[in-house]
Write a protein that holds these residues in place. Structure first.
Motif, PDB file in Angstrom:
ATOM      1  N   SER A  71      20.081  74.689 -47.384  1.00  0.00           N
ATOM      2  CA  SER A  71      20.751  74.199 -46.262  1.00  0.00           C
ATOM      3  C   SER A  71      21.786  73.140 -46.596  1.00  0.00           C
ATOM      4  O   SER A  71      22.787  73.438 -45.959  1.00  0.00           O
ATOM      5  N   VAL A  72      21.176  72.076 -47.269  1.00  0.00           N
ATOM      6  CA  VAL A  72      22.161  71.018 -47.740  1.00  0.00           C
ATOM      7  C   VAL A  72      23.331  71.612 -48.444  1.00  0.00           C
ATOM      8  O   VAL A  72      24.666  71.126 -48.161  1.00  0.00           O
ATOM      9  N   SER A  75      25.844  73.162 -46.287  1.00  0.00           N
ATOM     10  CA  SER A  75      26.620  72.571 -45.538  1.00  0.00           C
ATOM     11  C   SER A  75      27.806  71.798 -46.085  1.00  0.00           C
ATOM     12  O   SER A  75      28.757  71.622 -45.713  1.00  0.00           O
ATOM     13  N   THR A  76      27.716  71.806 -47.429  1.00  0.00           N
ATOM     14  CA  THR A  76      28.964  71.223 -48.283  1.00  0.00           C
ATOM     15  C   THR A  76      30.073  72.259 -48.018  1.00  0.00           C
ATOM     16  O   THR A  76      31.473  71.675 -47.637  1.00  0.00           O
ATOM     17  N   PHE A  78      30.571  74.176 -45.400  1.00  0.00           N
ATOM     18  CA  PHE A  78      31.098  73.877 -43.786  1.00  0.00           C
ATOM     19  C   PHE A  78      31.849  72.636 -43.825  1.00  0.00           C
ATOM     20  O   PHE A  78      33.037  72.506 -42.999  1.00  0.00           O
TER      21      PHE A  78
END
Length: 111
Positions: A71-72, A75-76, A78
């Motif tokens: 998830s992390v 997110s980069t 995004f």
């Protein structure tokens, strides 16, 4: 893929102003890539650092929260896309002609 290739406008000439915007976009993409690399590296260092037995090492790998990690890491992408979208929005507002069409394409592609 380069934004110039993705949003190809026939016979567009790159003006100094457009080149400045493209440099900003490339800078954000490079920083996003560095962020993703640092996140991935820190997690692998955390998992594989230290002197432990093979069984303990497997337990560390198994018990690591891979869902949060993915998830992390996702997110980069995004965040990078959002930063490029901001630049494209500014550029399309202050451009005209084919250059405005190009930045509109980049803006829509990064929404």
């Amino acid at each position: 893929m380069s934004v110039l290739k993705y949003c190809n406008i026939d016979q567009i000439t790159v003006t100094p102003k457009m080149e400045g915007y493209l440099d900003r976009v490339n800078s954000k993409v490079d920083l996003g890539n560095l962020l993703a690399i640092s996140i991935a590296s820190s997690q692998f260092i955390q998992i594989f650092s230290g002197k432990v037995s093979a069984g303990r090492q497997l337990e560390k790998i198994y018990s690591h929260d891979w869902e949060v990690f993915s998830s992390v890491l996702l997110s980069t992408h995004f965040l990078t896309r959002n930063e490029v979208n901001k630049i494209a929005d500014e550029a399309r507002l202050f451009s005209f002609g084919d250059e405005a069409k190009f930045w509109d394409c980049v803006y829509e592609a990064t929404r």
